[in-house]
Structures are given as C-alpha cells and as structure tokens.
Design an enzyme around this catalytic site. Structure first.
Site, PDB file in Angstrom:
ATOM      1  N   TYR A  98      61.373  27.529 -21.968  1.00 57.81           N
ATOM      2  CA  TYR A  98      62.414  26.672 -21.186  1.00 57.81           C
ATOM      3  C   TYR A  98      63.267  26.864 -20.863  1.00 57.81           C
ATOM      4  O   TYR A  98      63.618  28.046 -21.105  1.00 57.81           O
ATOM      5  CB  TYR A  98      62.493  24.371 -21.393  1.00 57.81           C
ATOM      6  CG  TYR A  98      62.192  23.451 -20.236  1.00 57.81           C
ATOM      7  CD1 TYR A  98      60.967  23.545 -19.406  1.00 57.81           C
ATOM      8  CD2 TYR A  98      63.447  23.111 -19.588  1.00 57.81           C
ATOM      9  CE1 TYR A  98      61.625  23.297 -18.150  1.00 57.81           C
ATOM     10  CE2 TYR A  98      64.057  22.381 -18.746  1.00 57.81           C
ATOM     11  CZ  TYR A  98      62.356  22.456 -17.886  1.00 57.81           C
ATOM     12  OH  TYR A  98      62.968  21.753 -16.538  1.00 57.81           O
ATOM     13  N   LYS A 125      32.975  17.262 -19.743  1.00 54.41           N
ATOM     14  CA  LYS A 125      32.708  18.583 -19.186  1.00 54.41           C
ATOM     15  C   LYS A 125      33.966  19.537 -19.801  1.00 54.41           C
ATOM     16  O   LYS A 125      33.154  21.057 -19.816  1.00 54.41           O
ATOM     17  CB  LYS A 125      32.274  18.401 -18.324  1.00 54.41           C
ATOM     18  CG  LYS A 125      31.773  19.999 -16.881  1.00 54.41           C
ATOM     19  CD  LYS A 125      30.371  19.733 -16.690  1.00 54.41           C
ATOM     20  CE  LYS A 125      30.198  21.014 -16.829  1.00 54.41           C
ATOM     21  NZ  LYS A 125      29.832  20.559 -15.221  1.00 54.41           N
TER      22      LYS A 125
END
Length: 800
Positions: free
Chosen positions: A66, A121
């Site tokens: 970060y 899925k």
C-alpha cells in the site's frame, strides 16, 4: 426388516442397467436441504474468499503493498494503461454477473438469491482453469441500465461472464456489452451449451456418416440456449430451412406474432406441425426444454442412424434407456453425468475464458467459439488417459457412439481448448498480446492446476460407479452418521452401522439424519449370538496357536471392531472404517488378527495423502512402523508405490533422510541408501531415489544443478518415504497444520482386505474422504462379484 438381508432388497433400491453397479434412489434426487444449507453456511459462510498473492507480514511488505510503494505501479499504469495487466490481477479476473431473473429452474428470484449460484460458478472457474472471480449481483432489470452498470466495471476485470439473465433481455445485454467493451464478454447460458453440443454433434455426424448441410433438425425449446445452438449449428454448415423449432406454444411458424427477428428466421410456413410429425424422418433431435416429451415411437420414426441430444435436466426429454432400446443405430447424449455423452458447459467456459484472458482478447468472437467446438471434438478421438478411464470405471474408452465428447474430468481440456481459443483470437485480430511459444504455454496451463481436486473427483466418481458395503464400527457417533448419510445419498457406498441401535437412532433423529436403508447391527445383542458363534469359530481357527482359546475367540466377537473385521473377512461386507474414538493399535490389531496381510507382505504400513497446492503428496510410513530395517523400509516403499498406482498416478518416490547421496556416513543415512538399492533390485522400473533431504526432493532446480545423476531430475515427486515413524508423523502433522494441506488418512497398506483407521478427532470431510479410499480399495481387492455378493442371503455367505 432383517438387517442382514441382501442389500439389493432394501426398500427403494433398483438394479442398474450396467452390470456390477447399483443406482441409489437418493443419488438421482436433489441433495437434502440440510446438507446443502450446512455446506454453504458452515465455517466461513459462502464458497469463495480473497487471498493475498504477495507477502504482507512485515512493515516493509505493507509499505510495498500500500502506501507509499503502491504509488509506483499507479504512475506506471497512468502512463500506459496496458500496464494494468502487469501490475494488477485484472488479467486473471472475471466477473460473474447476474440480476437473478432466470436462476437455474427457479426463475426470477432476485439478485441476492442468485448469489450462491454465482459463487458456485466462480468455484468452477477456479478449479478448472485457475481463473479468479468476483461475483456481482446487480439489482437492475432494465436492460439499458444493466448495460451501463456493467460497462462502468470494465476497468476492474479481464472478462465478463453473464449468468442467469432471462430472455429476451439477455440477447440485448450481451450484444451491447460486446459492442461497447474492450474485454471478452460471454453469456454462458447461451453459448456454453451451444459450443459443447456442437462438438458432440460434429462427432456424432461423423460416426453416423452424415453431412451437417444435409441433415434435418428438430429443436424442442426456443429459449436463449436453444437459439444459440441453432445459430452455431448454422455457422458449422447446417441450413436454416432444415430446422423445425418448438417452444411452449408449439411450432415456430410464420403466422405467429410473438416471434423476434432471430426466431422468425427459422419459422416454418404451416402451423400444423407437432413434435410427433416433425420427428418423422428427422436426423437430429435436440432437446432444451422439459423432460419426458419424446416417446420411443417418435425415436423409431426418425431417419436411419438418428442422433438424439436430450439435454433437459434433471429428466431428459427421453431417458437414455428408452432411446437406446428403441433404436440400435442411435447416438444418444444427455446433460447427465450418469450416462454416456454428457453435454456439460464446464467443458467450455473455463477454458474459453482462460485462452481469451491469456492473449488479452477484446471479445469472444465466432472464430473463438468455433475453435472451442473443434478442440474438444478432436480431443475425443485421441487415446483417453488412465485417470479418466479410472474415474468412469472403464477399461479403455475410445471414440465411438458412447464416447463422442471428452469427459468433464479429462485433465487435458485446459491444454487443448485454451490454446485453440487463444490461437483463434490471435488469428482473428482480437488479441492484445501474442503467444510466441505454444509448447511453453501448454506446460504453463498444466502447471496451473494441481491434481488434488482432480484426484478426489476421480475417486468420488469411481466409487459411485461401483458402490461397496462399508462397515462403520463406531456408528454411535454423530460424525459417522453424517458421513453414512452422505455416502448413501450420493450413491457411493452401502453403509452398515455397528452399535446400540437405540442410541444410534436417537442421535440420528436429534440431528435430522435419515438412516432408512442402512442396517443397524449391535454385535452385543442376543439376536446375533449365532453369528458371533460362527465368527468365533472362524477366528479361533486363525488364532488357536497364537494366544486365543476357544472361549476368548467367541467372547471377543462382542467387540465391534472384531465383529466388523469378521464381516469383511467372510464377505458380508467389503470394507470397514474405525478408529474415531479408539487408539490406533486397538483398531489395527483386530484387522491383523481377523484378516491378515496380503500374500508376500510381512508388515503393514500406514500412509497419508496430502492434497497440496503442488498436487497430491503420499507420505509413508506415518503411522505403524517405528524404526524399520532397510529391508522393511524397502517393503514400505513398494507398498506405497503400488497404492499410488491404484490412484492411477505414476509413483515418483523420494526416500528421505538428513543426508544427500552419501554426504553423511551415519547408520541412519546408510540404511535409507541400502533400502533404495533393495527397491531397485525388486522393481527396476520404479522411479525412486535417495537418501535425500526433503528440500532437495521437492526442488527440481536444486536437484538438477547439484545431483544431475538422480532419477528424480525433472520429475515431480509425489511420494515421500520417511526413515522412521517419528520423522513421518511429525512431517505429516506439520504439513497439515502449518502448510494448510488437506489430509486424507491414515490409509493402511498391506492388509488382505480393506480396513482403514481414522485419526482421533477426524472431521466429517476427512471421514468421507477415507471412505472413498476404502471403497476404491475394496473395488480392487474384492474377489467376489457385486452380483454374487448381493444375491446370496448373509447366512449362506459365511465361510466355514
């Protein structure tokens, strides 16, 4: 009901059409509600999580991940937007997007209710093609607004998979997104079935010696999937005038006012067509509608050498049995996994997106779809790997009427379909990044997926095709009863429960577990006195000069472990599992005394199977032999190598030590080296080396550079043999607890018949996996045919 009556006489069971297999009634129905809800809610709710791919442990790591380090890739991407693929996960990230308007067979149930399906899925994308997924459920039914929402997400994703969106809106949404986005978009509900059924159709036509431009089609169903099928068949050469389509309102004809432009192209002139009249002399029937609308008489009326794809689920338009009985010259496919020629979307979408992502395709165009058709069609004509034959309990599947498309468990699909799609993208001009070395790309694809998930799917499928009678010696345990119900419901075993019936049924009732069809046997009860006596006599014959008198031999049959082992020994059961609440020696001892070892085996051994990110690892001996001699260590190595072969894998064995090929001259190191020499004398063809450190065995580069003479150079080691029990057990537990590997075992090696011992505190998942191993083990070791073992009453099967 007599708990000992033959298993085929249990209520609700019926014999399968295939010899040696049994179909379970529950396996054909939907899963139990409680099981499904527990699966999705237990532990961390849902089925997916986000996992960091970079180190993020130290302050420096966090500064790179970060602020301030993250600013550098941001600036690079700002200068060149294509660098987003270099510095972020976009290139391997697909969005599975739905508004919940056409979920499964449930209809418009809303975006929140569609989320479990979209997560599912995502799981398929990951396990079949190593593609990461964010599922996105959108609360918007207006197709224009839906398009704008998805378009705004384009910077995040490398591809978009549209799912469970109702027709006709799905046509507009996909078309607009394909036109407006610069990343691949596909509505799998349409194109997945079209692509896989087209692959099957090409091969079926070839086998039936028919030309696609000559045959006449009857299509029952005119929804999104059906229309995508018809259009793709036309792209492959079929003629539009050769189609007759039906929907819920009857034949698609020119007089109807409710047809869109796509359906009108295939409308017939007259409105008097029925499915029965259309089927007469038709060459191909494709069903994408509802079950049981086609009769055997309709199939009999079709043209010579017909092709029937009855793909409604769970019940096809006509059953496989009815269709094949009606015509000997038929080629039949369904959407079901329990019959030949399953048309399954999972053969397509993971590998289509894999290929599209890897070349940064701007879309999934017709050329890429056609490539995804032809690649699996050609793959079906090549020799089938042993692991696939094993999964489907076949000796040798070959291209023909019952094998026209690859099986979903075929590990070659990723390295066959994905490169074909990628090449089509490059050749059709929609790829943003070329692939120069196709051989290296194929190797990379194969390495993306370890064989761990594949291996368990293979075991599960193989067990289901030839279920065995599995004794649980500790059935008065909630975990055992949960596993027993799972095994029975999924059709992989006939559980036989030992213990106090009142206690077992109380536990089952309190936890909504259905024991119907499972015999419950308490060896301690008087009703089994005669059976205990017979078992005791047989046991006394085995142990009369080995520490047992006749009284003790009969008395010990009240013990469930001894009673269960004698059930296996006498053929009343095929395998036994125990040890969840007993210590290891107390569970092994009855098996050794009642069943004994295989011919030529002096000592049994114990093995664990660890499912790791690098693939399956087999570890031995981790449970039985404390300090084996060189001869015993060689025996252990050969036992584990043979067991690995039973999993249809080639054993590549590293015999471990703290020494590398003579760097230490200690007795412990020399013992391992000597054991390896004995192994090579007995099995010269076995890939095995040692003594060596684990870090060398599992590092190809290290072994290639330092020990180029080793048999394990450029080999992926899958079997580790430890020099003693302490090393093996410690390593197993460390890998399981710290390494995060899923463990299956312990698996006993060398017994004449299958008895497997659970670890104290085993989870339901672990018990279930051990049960699968026990069933497959029984399939290998059982000499009596399934037909024979289930026909004779139990008292006639006891050996005297």
């Amino acid at each position: 009901m007599d708990p000992w009556s033959p298993m085929e006489d249990l209520p609700g069971r019926r014999g399968s059409h295939a010899a040696g297999t049994i179909n379970f009634p529950y396996a054909k129905k939907q899963l139990r509600k409680e099981q499904a809800l527990e699966y999705h809610s237990k532990g961390r709710p849902g089925k997916i999580e986000v996992v960091p791919t970079k180190e993020a442990k130290t302050q420096r790591d966090l500064s790179l991940a970060y602020s301030p380090g993250v600013a550098e890739p941001c600036k690079e991407i700002h200068r060149n937007v294509e660098d987003v693929y270099k510095y972020t996960a976009k290139g391997n990230l697909v969005a599975v997007i739905s508004n919940g308007t056409a979920v499964l067979g449930l209809g418009d149930i809303g975006p929140e209710a569609s989320k479990p399906v979209m997560e599912g899925k995502g799981v398929l994308f990951k396990i079949f093609a190593d593609i990461d997924v964010f599922d996105i459920e959108i609360n918007e039914k207006d197709p224009e607004k839906f398009v704008q929402i998805v378009k705004a997400l384009e910077p995040t994703f490398g591809g978009i998979n549209l799912e469970d969106i109702k027709a006709p809106e799905c046509f507009y949404i996909e078309r607009e997104l394909r036109d407006q986005l610069k990343i691949p978009v596909m509505h799998d509900d349409q194109h997945g079935t079209a692509i896989i059924s087209s692959a099957a159709l090409l091969n079926a036509l070839e086998l039936q010696k028919k030309k696609i431009d000559k045959v006449r089609f009857v299509i029952n169903g005119a929804g999104a999937a059906a229309m995508a099928c018809v259009k793709l068949y036309v792209a492959l050469g079929a003629r539009p005038e050769h189609f007759t389509l039906f929907d819920k309102d009857g034949v698609i004809h020119e007089g109807r006012t409710d047809l869109d432009e796509e359906r009108m192209k295939f409308a017939v002139r007259k409105n008097d067509w029925t499915l029965e009249t259309a089927m007469k002399d038709a060459d191909v029937f494709v069903g994408l509608s509802v079950g049981n609308v086609v009769t055997p008489e309709m199939v009999k009326s079709m043209a010579r050498k017909p092709i029937v794809f009855a793909m409604a689920n769970p019940d096809p338009e006509i059953s496989y049995e009815q269709a094949t009985a009606a015509r000997e010259d038929i080629i039949m496919a369904t959407g079901r996994s329990d019959y030949p020629n399953q048309v399954n979307n999972v053969l397509g979408f993971p590998f289509i997106f894999r290929g599209a992502l890897d070349v940064r395709a701007r879309q999934i165009n017709e050329a890429m779809k056609l490539a995804a058709v032809k690649a699996p069609a050609e793959l079906a004509k090549t020799p089938v790997p042993d692991i696939v034959n094993m999964a489907y309990n076949e000796k040798n599947m070959v291209f023909g009427p019952t094998y026209i498309i690859p099986k979903p468990l075929d590990p070659r699909l990723i390295s066959t379909v994905s490169p074909a799609v990628a090449k089509a993208a490059i050749e059709s001009g929609v790829a943003g990044q070329p692939i120069d070395n196709w051989e290296a790309y194929s190797i990379e694809l194969n390495r993306r997926l370890g064989l761990d998930n594949q291996l368990m799917r293979v075991l599960s499928t193989k067990a289901r095709l030839n279920p065995k009678r599995l004794v649980f010696a500790e059935a008065d345990n909630l975990k055992i009863l949960k596993v027993a119900q799972l095994l029975y419901d999924e059709g992989v075993a006939y559980p036989m429960l030992l213990g106090d019936e009142r206690k077992i049924r109380h536990i089952a009732a309190a936890n909504s577990i259905d024991l119907d069809g499972m015999p419950v046997i308490n060896p301690y009860n008087d009703e089994y006195e005669e059976q205990r006596k017979k078992f005791g006599e047989l046991f006394f014959e085995k142990r009369q000069r080995r520490g047992f008198n006749k009284y003790e031999a009969a008395k010990i049959m009240r013990d469930r472990n001894y009673f269960g082992c004698m059930m296996v020994e006498t053929g009343l059961a095929d395998a036994m599992i125990s040890g969840l609440t007993k210590n290891y020696p107390d569970t092994i001892r009855p098996a050794l005394q009642a069943i004994g070892t295989e011919d030529g085996v002096k000592k049994i051994a114990g093995m664990y199977l660890l499912l790791t990110k690098r693939g399956p690892l087999f570890l031995a001996d981790t449970t039985v032999n404390f300090n084996p001699t060189a001869e015993e260590l060689a025996d252990i190595t050969l036992l584990v190598a043979r067991e690995v072969q039973h999993f249809n894998l080639t054993p590549r064995v590293a015999m471990l030590s703290y020494s590398n090929f003579g760097t230490s001259n200690s007795p412990e190191a020399r013992l391992v080296a000597e054991a390896r020499e004995i192994v090579k004398q007995r099995e010269p063809g076995l890939i095995v080396d040692g003594e060596m450190q684990a870090s060398v065995a599992l590092n190809n580069e290290l072994i290639r550079e330092n020990y180029p003479f080793s048999e394990l150079v450029d080999q992926e080691v899958n079997t580790l043999v430890f020099p003693n029990l302490a090393a093996g057990n410690i390593a197993y537990n460390l890998l399981k607890e710290v390494g995060g590997a899923d463990a299956i075992g312990p698996i006993l090696l060398g017994l004449k018949k299958p008895v497997h011992v659970l670890q104290l505190g085993s989870t339901v998942r672990n018990i279930y996996n051990v049960a699968l191993v026990a069933i497959v083990d029984a399939q290998i070791k059982c000499k009596t045919s399934d037909e024979e073992s289930r026909k004779a009453p139990w008292w006639k099967r006891v050996k005297h």
